[in-house]
Design a protein around this motif. Structure first.
Motif: not given
Length: 338
Positions: A278-301
């Motif tokens: 599982x995970x907690x709030x800080x992990x969700x925030x971290x994922x959202x920020x990581x996706x913002x900074x690395x938009x190319x991840x969406x192409x892979x995901x």
């Protein structure tokens, strides 16, 4: 406010129920949901009978995004797109909330997100940009599980991270390998799996190997096990065999049965075995920020999105679960029109 909840009453049988929802906290209308293997275990009735008897009827799904309808805290505006956090702490504890027995988890301990509206506390919601691909954003929860495990790994690893191995060619293995490549761009990420057709999708990995065809002298510094079930035993055996001394073995795979582990070699190599769930709030925030900074991840995901089902009726929901059950790779996304 009247709310309709769509609950699994017994394996493969959903029913509608009318509930009253309080207009406090944040009220979200689900828009895109994602089916997880844990949801399938309830739907298929593969959990022990005593567990099913205790937990059903229950609304399934703990991965999803939605649109804010009401917020009494003033932190969100009507129409904001948000990711919903299923883990729900029930008081302070000495450990993280996602490992605390005091926490409740949606779609496991109480109703998940298959309803017209969902009421959450404001700290159980994280705003996401409007330009996020909703099909990928629907499974941010799953990404956050891998994210929190990698953060824990970063905090305790003391040996070099030159070569990182990921076992598992499924959804979680894909996500974990991708995050490792983003977080540690100078490290070599090697993926070990069983199905070559899946492994070929890991185009961002430095190397891929089928588990029965691994070079004899190959060694890794740290390992991430994303296999689960009874197959995790052979994966862990292979990891222990080729990991370097004082490496970390991060376990993500879930098994319903005890898995034997070669403790002699764990002791001999001074290995650390780390559990992740599982995970907690800080992990969700971290994922959202990581996706913002690395938009190319969406192409892979996006490669993980194999089925998109529009849900207008209970029969649509049943058909979506049936389609997901026969899919051996990828995520089934529900466009929630209820």
């Amino acid at each position: 406010m009247i709310n309709v909840v769509y609950r699994l009453k017994s394996p493969k049988f959903f029913e509608e129920a009318i509930d009253e929802i309080e207009l406090d906290g944040v009220v979200v209308r689900p828009t895109y949901l994602s089916i997880c293997q844990a949801d399938q275990r309830y739907y298929q009735g593969s959990r022990p009978a005593e567990v099913l008897e205790k937990k059903l009827p229950m609304a399934l799904i703990h991965e999803g995004i939605g649109e804010v309808v009401f917020d009494d805290s003033g932190k969100f505006s009507s129409g904001d797109n948000v990711v919903m956090i299923p883990n729900t702490p029930q008081g302070e504890d000495v450990c993280r909330a996602n490992y605390s027995y005091k926490s409740k988890f949606r779609g496991s301990g109480f109703d998940g997100f298959t309803s017209d509206l969902v009421r959450l506390e404001s700290d159980r919601v994280v705003k996401i940009p409007e330009d996020f691909n909703p099909h990928v954003a629907a499974f941010i929860e799953l990404i956050s599980v891998a994210y929190q495990g990698i953060v824990k790994f970063s905090q305790i690893s003391i040996t070099p991270k030159d070569t990182l191995g990921v076992w598992g060619d499924g959804n979680l293995g894909f996500i974990t390998a991708l995050l490792l490549k983003v977080k540690f761009p100078d490290s070599k990420v090697i993926v070990f799996g069983k199905h070559l057709e899946n492994l070929n999708l890991f185009s961002f990995a430095d190397e891929i190997y089928q588990i029965h065809n691994v070079p004899k002298n190959l060694a890794i510094d740290h390992a991430f096990e994303c296999v689960g079930s009874s197959a995790s035993q052979s994966a862990i055996e292979q990891i222990i065999d080729i990991i370097n001394p004082q490496g970390i073995i991060s376990l993500f795979g879930v098994s319903e049965y005890p898995v034997p582990i070669n403790t002699r070699m764990i002791l001999e190599k001074g290995l650390t075995v780390q559990g992740n769930s599982r995970s907690e709030r800080e992990d969700f925030v971290g994922v959202v920020e990581t996706l913002k900074q690395n938009p190319r991840m969406f192409e892979y995901l996006e490669k993980l999105v194999t089925t998109i089902c529009e849900i207008n009726t209970l029969n649509d929901l049943k058909e979506a679960f049936d389609k997901d059950h026969i899919s051996h790779f990828g995520k089934t996304i529900l466009k929630w029109n209820k």
